[in-house]
Design an enzyme around this catalytic site. Structure first.
Site, PDB file in Angstrom:
ATOM      1  CE  LYS B  85      -4.030   1.933   2.441  1.00 36.73           C
ATOM      2  NZ  LYS B  85      -4.897   1.806   3.626  1.00 36.73           N
ATOM      3  CB  SER B 160      -8.108   3.726   2.426  1.00 40.15           C
ATOM      4  OG  SER B 160      -7.267   3.116   3.398  1.00 40.15           O
ATOM      5  CB  SER B 184      -8.501   0.920   5.389  1.00 36.02           C
ATOM      6  OG  SER B 184      -9.288   2.077   5.442  1.00 36.02           O
TER       7      SER B 184
END
Lengths: 98, 502
Positions: B85, B160, B184
């Site tokens: 990420k 996210s 997330s």
């Protein structure tokens, strides 16, 4: 709880260092009003007797010996800067002429 | 066990991949190249990656192959590709957090998590798409365009960490890393049919994780199997002196727990508050079947009430924005990132405001202002102070529940993946996606989402959430591993094999 006005959003934007556009002020005023209305009910349940929790872990100050250790070089630290000069961050003027 | 010789490399799970590399059945370079080719072939459609580090990945793979050739011992994930990420710093590789304000920024240092992955011989393929600064539940708030859900590219992959979850579901990587501030990791896992774990707060270092809400943010593993998630969990967890909130205690034996596949005698609580209005019928159907399965596997299931959980969402939307308004003050156009309006006349303060206006997207601005409001004099006690008290009440609910049960279960999300754009301009509707995941962030305990089938009405994945007390992360893997094994036996295959091919 009071509703949030366009003027309050403009004030918040100044405090938050955001140069919002006029149409954003209207849009955010409407949305923040809805959000604040929805979250305000937290104040209805939390009594005086409930201690606040700011963090899931009990935090203690972490100390280490005051010894020189490897760190970023000046060039590395400045590598992402928008502007640099003489191994320093170059910034716009901070003090006005007046 | 899958016959590896007949299965394309990209379909192998991480444990199989590491084993094949260690035995010399395949080279790490071949594995990396197969995934880079897959990314090349499908990522224009998925948009899971913001940056692919081809050279870095192949170099890391070569190093693993050389180590093996010399007869040196390889770690349990050596040579396995991973999608990281874009919120973790990577030395020499761009890190943007999905934001324009960090476009082109190349960090001069690695996050502790990044460094641990490299030390483990994990091959980092690149950086994955995300909601800007991890604020969102759909990956639509990325400044670099939304990610598609590999089950249906017109739908959201969650947020996210949508890029990380989509990379797994699209077979672009067998492992990924996410961060979970309000769900997330788990919510993207649920809507893409993958496994996502939020470890206990403090179990995985936050050094080099660009902070959104420091008392809630937690990095963790994303994978296609429970065992793979456990292997990754072990690789990244453990004390870090560079993070003052890192827990200095041994990591629970999560890999061992994932292999147990026996939950006889465990006590499992069903959270009563996570049902009712707003929950999709197919989600509840699959959840209820999962509860039945837990009983069949020998667990004792009881209903548990956590009344304060109904206030978790409002408390979260005061605490997270408050911390974000403070954390994001660092983006001031002086030391890194974008600078706008520096015409030689404008003051530093004006340049900061112009830069932040140009560099931040609407959700980030909304939360910064909400946080500034909640922390302002006159409103502090009513909003932020009250939210902190609710946080205490939620922790007390968990404590009471865990006094009687080993883990809690609930659906991970109230609905399956919704269409891109459907909730984009309705923040309150968007925030509901994290309804069931938020309490664990506020209390800091551990939680997992794993796939338990498709909702009959839309054929989209449904996640089961398992919640364990802090530092009892191994219980998640014990229950998750048993459920996964039972479902795969029942289906005769894994859920992702039902995903439509891209």
């Amino acid at each position: 709880m009071p509703g949030i006005t366009r003027e309050e959003v403009a004030h918040l934007a100044r405090l938050s260092r955001l140069e919002l556009q006029a149409e954003e002020l209207d849009h955010f005023a409407e949305q923040l009003d809805v959000i604040i209305g929805a979250v305000a009910r937290v104040s209805e349940v939390a009594g005086q007797d409930v201690p606040p929790t700011s963090h899931p872990l009990p935090l203690t100050n972490v100390m280490r010996a005051d010894e020189v250790r490897p760190s970023l070089t000046p060039d590395q630290a400045l590598s992402g800067a928008p502007a640099a000069e003489e191994q320093r961050f170059r910034v716009p003027q901070i003090l006005g002429e007046d | 066990m899958t016959d590896l010789t007949r299965t394309p490399i990209i379909k192998w799970d991480a444990a199989q991949t590491a084993s094949a590399i260690a035995k010399g059945e395949v080279s790490a370079v071949e594995v990396a190249q197969a995934h880079l080719d897959r990314i090349e072939a499908v990522d224009k459609k998925v948009n899971a990656f913001l940056h692919v580090d081809t050279e870095g990945a192949l170099n890391a793979a070569r190093a693993v192959d050389e180590k093996r050739a010399k007869g040196e011992e390889l770690g349990p994930l050596a040579g396995v590709p991973l999608a990281l990420k874009d919120v973790f710093t990577t030395k020499g590789v761009p890190t943007t957090c999905g934001s324009k304000i960090l476009e082109g920024w190349i960090p001069p240092y690695d996050a502790t998590l990044t460094a641990r992955l490299k030390d483990a011989g994990v091959v980092i393929l690149g950086k994955t798409n995300m909601d800007e600064f991890a604020m969102g539940s759909s990956t639509e708030n990325s400044a670099y365009g939304p990610t598609g859900n590999p089950w249906d590219l017109t739908r959201i992959p969650g947020g996210s960490g949508g890029g990380s979850a989509a990379a797994l579901a699209a077979f672009e990587a067998p492992l990924a890393i996410g961060t979970d501030t309000g769900g997330s990791i788990r919510q993207p896992g649920a809507v893409t049919g993958t496994v996502g774990v939020k470890p206990t707060y403090g179990a995985v270092s936050r050094f080099g994780l660009v902070a959104f809400s420091s008392s809630l943010d937690q990095g963790g593993p994303c994978a296609r199997t429970v065992l793979d998630a456990a292997l990754l969990h072990e690789a990244i967890a453990g004390h870090d002196p560079l993070d003052s909130t890192s827990i200095d205690a041994p990591v629970p034996a999560v890999v061992e727990a994932a292999k147990m596949r026996d939950i006889r005698g465990m006590r499992i609580g069903v959270v009563k508050e996570f049902a009712g209005e707003g929950y999709q019928a197919g989600v509840m159907q699959r959840f209820n079947e999962s509860v039945e399965l837990l009983r069949e596997l020998g667990a004792e299931v009881v209903e548990v009430s956590c009344p304060s959980f109904t206030l978790a969402l409002p408390a979260y939307y005061l605490i997270a924005p408050s911390e974000c308004s403070s954390n994001l003050a660092r983006f001031d156009a002086m030391r890194y990132g974008l600078r706008v309006g520096d015409d030689g006349i404008a003051s530093a303060e004006q340049v900061t405001a112009l830069t932040r206006e140009a560099g931040f997207g609407p959700e980030v601005k909304r939360r910064i202002m909400l946080g500034t409001y909640a922390l302002s004099s006159g409103y502090y006690d009513a909003y932020y102070g009250s939210a902190q008290k609710v946080r205490t009440l939620i922790s007390r609910d968990f404590d009471a529940a865990f006094a009687g049960v080993d883990v809690l279960v609930s659906p991970t999300t109230p609905t399956t993946a919704f269409p891109i754009g459907e909730r984009a301009d309705d923040p309150m509707a968007m925030y509901l996606a994290d309804l069931c995941t938020i309490p664990s962030n506020l209390a800091g305990n551990a939680a997992m989402s794993l796939p338990v089938g498709l909702a009959p009405e839309d054929n989209l994945p449904v996640g089961l959430q398992i919640i364990a007390p802090a530092m009892a992360d191994d219980r998640l893997y014990r229950v998750g591993g048993a459920v996964e094994a039972a479902l795969n036996d029942k289906w005769g295959h894994t859920l992702l094999e039902e995903a439509p091919a891209l």
